[in-house]
Each structure stands twice: as C-alpha cells, then as structure tokens.
Enzyme design. Sequence first.
Site, short mmCIF file in Angstrom:
data_model
loop_
_atom_site.label_atom_id
_atom_site.label_comp_id
_atom_site.label_asym_id
_atom_site.label_seq_id
_atom_site.Cartn_x
_atom_site.Cartn_y
_atom_site.Cartn_z
N ARG A 63 0.30 5.69 -0.72
CA ARG A 63 -0.52 6.04 0.44
C ARG A 63 -0.19 7.45 0.96
O ARG A 63 -1.09 8.19 1.38
CB ARG A 63 -0.31 5.00 1.55
N HIS A 67 -2.94 10.35 1.69
CA HIS A 67 -3.08 11.00 2.99
C HIS A 67 -2.77 12.49 2.93
O HIS A 67 -3.29 13.27 3.72
CB HIS A 67 -2.21 10.31 4.04
N ASN A 90 -1.44 8.13 10.71
CA ASN A 90 -0.11 8.31 10.10
C ASN A 90 1.04 7.85 10.98
O ASN A 90 2.03 7.30 10.50
CB ASN A 90 0.10 9.80 9.76
N HIS A 189 -5.25 -0.84 -2.62
CA HIS A 189 -4.89 -1.92 -1.68
C HIS A 189 -4.52 -3.21 -2.42
O HIS A 189 -4.42 -4.25 -1.81
CB HIS A 189 -6.02 -2.14 -0.67
C1 HEM Z 1 -11.25 3.87 1.55
C2 HEM Z 1 -10.73 4.14 2.72
C3 HEM Z 1 -9.38 3.63 3.16
C4 HEM Z 1 -9.08 3.11 4.36
C5 HEM Z 1 -10.03 2.92 5.52
C6 HEM Z 1 -7.70 2.74 4.34
C7 HEM Z 1 -7.00 2.21 5.41
C8 HEM Z 1 -5.71 1.71 5.34
C9 HEM Z 1 -5.03 1.07 6.43
C10 HEM Z 1 -5.60 0.86 7.83
C11 HEM Z 1 -3.81 0.68 5.99
C12 HEM Z 1 -2.73 -0.03 6.78
C13 HEM Z 1 -1.89 0.99 7.52
C14 HEM Z 1 -0.98 0.37 8.55
O1 HEM Z 1 -1.23 -0.76 8.96
O2 HEM Z 1 0.00 1.01 8.98
C15 HEM Z 1 -3.73 1.08 4.61
C16 HEM Z 1 -2.64 0.85 3.81
C17 HEM Z 1 -2.54 1.33 2.51
N1 HEM Z 1 -3.44 2.16 1.88
FE1 HEM Z 1 -5.31 2.54 2.46
N2 HEM Z 1 -7.18 3.05 3.12
C18 HEM Z 1 -8.17 3.60 2.36
C19 HEM Z 1 -8.04 4.10 1.08
C20 HEM Z 1 -6.85 4.16 0.40
C21 HEM Z 1 -6.65 4.92 -0.82
C22 HEM Z 1 -7.69 5.81 -1.48
C23 HEM Z 1 -5.35 4.71 -1.19
C24 HEM Z 1 -4.60 5.28 -2.35
C25 HEM Z 1 -5.16 5.73 -3.45
C26 HEM Z 1 -4.77 3.79 -0.23
C27 HEM Z 1 -3.51 3.28 -0.30
C28 HEM Z 1 -2.95 2.42 0.64
C29 HEM Z 1 -1.72 1.69 0.43
C30 HEM Z 1 -0.92 1.65 -0.86
C31 HEM Z 1 -1.44 1.01 1.62
C32 HEM Z 1 -0.21 0.16 1.94
C33 HEM Z 1 0.87 1.08 2.50
C34 HEM Z 1 2.19 0.40 2.85
O3 HEM Z 1 2.34 -0.80 2.66
O4 HEM Z 1 3.08 1.12 3.33
N3 HEM Z 1 -5.69 3.51 0.73
N4 HEM Z 1 -4.89 1.72 4.24
#
Ligand code: HEM
Length: 322
Positions: A63, A67, A90, A189
């Site tokens: 992530r 970002h 972030n 995800h």
């Molecule tokens: C398409 C639009 C996207 C939205 C709206 C989105 C939104 C989010 C949100 C809200 C979270 C949880 C953050 C938290 O609760 O602190 C999350 C986690 C995550 N996102 Fe996304 N995301 C998107 C696309 C992506 C992309 C493109 C990637 C990587 C290529 C990605 C990788 C991740 C990962 C791996 C997590 C888990 C992080 C952790 O457990 O520390 N996301 N995302």
Amino acid sequence: MEHNSFKLHLVHLLCLLLLCPLVSCQLNYKFYDYTCPNLTKIVRSGVWSAMTNDSRMAASLLRLHFHDCFVNGCDGSLLLDGGEKNAFPNRNSTRGFEVIDDIKANLERACPATVSCTDILTLAAREAVYLSGGPYWFLPLGRRDGLTASESDANEQLPGFSEPLENITAKFTSKGLELKDVVVLSGAHTIGFAQCFTFKSRLFDFGGSGEPDPLLDTSLLTSLQSTCPNQDDSDTKLAPLDSASSSKFDNLYYKLLLNNSGLLQSDQALMGDNTTASLVLNYSKFPYLFSKDFGASMVKMANIGVLTGQNGEIRKNCRLVN
Ligand code: HEM
Ligand SMILES: *[C@@H]1O[C@H](CO)[C@@H](O)[C@H](O)[C@H]1NC(C)=O
Ligand SMILES: *[C@@H]1O[C@H](CO)[C@@H](O)[C@H](O)[C@H]1NC(C)=O
Ligand SMILES: *[C@@H]1O[C@H](CO)[C@@H](O)[C@H](O)[C@H]1NC(C)=O
Ligand SMILES: *[C@@H]1O[C@H](CO)[C@@H](O)[C@H](O)[C@H]1NC(C)=O
Ligand SMILES: *[C@@H]1O[C@H](CO)[C@@H](O)[C@H](O)[C@H]1NC(C)=O
Ligand SMILES: *[C@@H]1O[C@H](CO)[C@@H](O)[C@H](O)[C@H]1NC(C)=O
Ligand SMILES: *[C@@H]1O[C@H](CO)[C@@H](O)[C@H](O)[C@H]1NC(C)=O
C-alpha cells in the site's frame, strides 16, 4: 560469449554515464547491476524479516508503494516526514516506514549513496507480493527521490473508500492507467486489513437509509457488526479486506466480490458495472490471468511520474531531503 556480454554491459554503462546528463534517462533493468549487485537480495531479506515479525507488513508495504505513486508520481515523497504522511488517507493508517528505513540502512552499508528510496519501496512492494504467494515481475529501475511532499495533493489525488467507481476510475486515468487497472490493482486487497471507520457506514446506516448496505452478504455483515459495533471507539478496530485468506496473495478477493463479500464500498462497486464485473468474473476463474495482469499493472503503476537522470536526488535518509 562471456567476453562479448561483458563488452555489451560496458557499452551500456558508458552510454548511461554519457547520456544521462544530456537527455532524461529512462528506467532500465540493469540500473544497479554494477553499483549494487546485491540489491534484490538485501531488499528481499529486509521484507522477509519484517513479515516474519508482523504478517501484515507485506500488505502495508504494498500500500505504501501505491500511495507513493498516486501522489505526484513514484518519487518516495510519501516517505518524507511531515508531508503526505499526514494526509487523511495516510495518517494513522499507512505503516511500514521503519522497514524501509532498515533496508535503506543496510543498503547504505553495502552500496552507499546509490539506491533511491523510491526504488527500494518499489522493490519492497514486489517482494512483499511474491513472499505472500503472489506473482513476481521484473522492474526497470533508476527512479530518483523527489524533494517535496504535499499533504493537500495526497488528500486530492488518493482514491477514497466511499468514492464512486467513476471517480476512482478518473483518478486512475489521470495517472495514465485504465479501467482495467482499477480492477486488477484493487486485487491488492487480497491481503491486509482495514479499520472499521472505512466501511462502518455499510454496516448500520448506509447512505442515510437507516439500513445496512444491501450489497453486503448477511453473514459477513453479522460478523463485521460484531467486530465494529456502532460506537466511535470501534473506529480503529481491524477487519481483513479478504475475509477468506487475508495473508495469502491469491484471487479469492474476486470470488468474494461475486458473493457480495467485498469489504469496502469501493471493492464491491467493481460488481456494479458490466465491464468491471466481467473482469472480476474472469479473475475469479483464472488465477493465472490475475497473476499475469497484476504484474503488468504494477509495472505500469511503478512508472507513474518517475524522476530520472539528473532530476531529484538519491536520498541518504528516506525521511529527509539531503
Ligand atoms: C481503488 C481504490 C482504492 C481504495 C479506495 C483503497 C482504499 C483502502 C482503504 C480504505 C484501506 C484501509 C486503510 C485503513 O483502514 O487504514 C486500504 C488498505 C489497503 N490497500 Fe487499498 N485502496 C485502493 C486501491 C489499492 C491499490 C491500487 C493497492 C495496491 C496496489 C491497494 C493496497 C492496499 C493494501 C495492501 C491494503 C492493506 C494495508 C494494510 O493492511 O496495512 N489499495 N485500501
Ligand atoms: C553480495 O553478497 C555476498 C554474500 O551474500 C557477498 O559475498 C558479496 O561480497 C556481496 N557483494 C557486494 C558487492 O556487496
Ligand atoms: C515487530 O512488529 C511490531 C508490530 O507488529 C512492531 O511494533 C515491532 O517494532 C516489530 N519489531 C521488529 C524487530 O521489527
Ligand atoms: C491517531 O492515533 C492516535 C493513537 O492511536 C490517536 O491518539 C489520534 O487521535 C489518532 N489521530 C487521528 C487523526 O485519527
Ligand atoms: C465525484 O466526482 C465529481 C466530479 O468531479 C464530483 O463533483 C463529486 O463530488 C465526486 N464524488 C465524490 C463522492 O467524491
Ligand atoms: C461464495 O458463495 C458460494 C455459495 O454460497 C459458496 O459455495 C462459496 O464458498 C462462496 N465463496 C467464497 C469465496 O466465500
Ligand atoms: C449490463 O448488463 C445487463 C444484464 O446483463 C444489461 O441488461 C445491461 O444493458 C448492461 N448494461 C450495459 C451498459 O451494457
Ligand atoms: C473475460 O473472458 C472472456 C472469455 O475468456 C472474454 O471474452 C472477455 O472479453 C473477458 N472480459 C473482459 C472484460 O476482459
């Protein structure tokens, strides 16, 4: 044969040295081959030891790379203290900065002042996916580190968890990515966690209806309501983005979407459009197709707005400009 290929490498290196100051250099696959031959090994072992200590770290590193790239390009700006880190998507959410610091420290010992923080983050994300059972892809290198980081740009450019698909897609296309990349990269995800506040509105009062989101499987709903009770102090509790296999990088994320079991509104929204739903169906059926497309989209994402040649710098400390 050996000799010829050595000569070729030499010619390549000389070209880089001569041309880089004149034209803006391209990323290339051999960028650190001579200057930091153990780079991949050092990054992999840093990611591996961080994952051994904290199984969520692979997701967190992946992530971070996303970002970084989505805010004014892949330039390591997210790693700078005091800027993008404080933006709403972030703050209290991105993690893994110490892991990048540790890898950077090891690299400064092995090949001082050579490898950019941006390339470290890019490679760390790839290793994180690979070490989680996901695909591997080859990355051209040579990204340089940016000098600035803007909190407000991060707030504007990163997609939000309750933004409609059209808006999210617009953010991707503004970076040179396409609708397909939205579906493919959302497959990230398949690992990691989200805090309750990012999906809680779906559990109790969706869009002011007083009811849960009808597009949320009822047994997942019940379980999420118990993880995230309807009170503020549950906001930072965690739920897996992929409730079927949250630490394995696989295609179950897409199978869950077919079952109305996507966690975020932005995840389940991929089923609300014929084109994206058809891609979801394909990735749910063909894990190999997902692996292949994910690698290709990650390479595309890793090329957004990169600094090369004489632009930017090689940071000594990933948190500070030199
Ligand atoms: C398409 C639009 C996207 C939205 C709206 C989105 C939104 C989010 C949100 C809200 C979270 C949880 C953050 C938290 O609760 O602190 C999350 C986690 C995550 N996102 Fe996304 N995301 C998107 C696309 C992506 C992309 C493109 C990637 C990587 C290529 C990605 C990788 C991740 C990962 C791996 C997590 C888990 C992080 C952790 O457990 O520390 N996301 N995302
Ligand atoms: C690369 O790592 C190996 C051991 O894994 C070590 O013997 C070698 O000296 C290292 N090379 C450089 C250039 O650091
Ligand atoms: C291990 O992970 C925890 C968080 O899960 C963190 O607080 C701690 O600093 C990590 N330890 C090492 C040695 O990385
Ligand atoms: C961030 O987390 C800290 C500690 O968990 C908390 O005190 C602070 O209020 C949180 N800040 C925001 C903006 O959520
Ligand atoms: C989606 O984008 C449109 C046009 O840019 C904007 O007016 C609207 O506020 C956005 N919606 C959300 C929920 O961000
Ligand atoms: C999706 O639902 C079907 C039918 O209820 C079930 O057999 C299957 O195991 C579910 N898949 C996942 C990934 O939960
Ligand atoms: C999407 O698919 C549905 C059902 O197959 C169909 O009725 C509808 O016309 C399609 N919409 C578009 C925009 O293609
Ligand atoms: C999904 O796969 C089918 C058959 O393999 C193909 O015809 C279709 O174009 C694919 N859908 C998308 C959106 O790529």
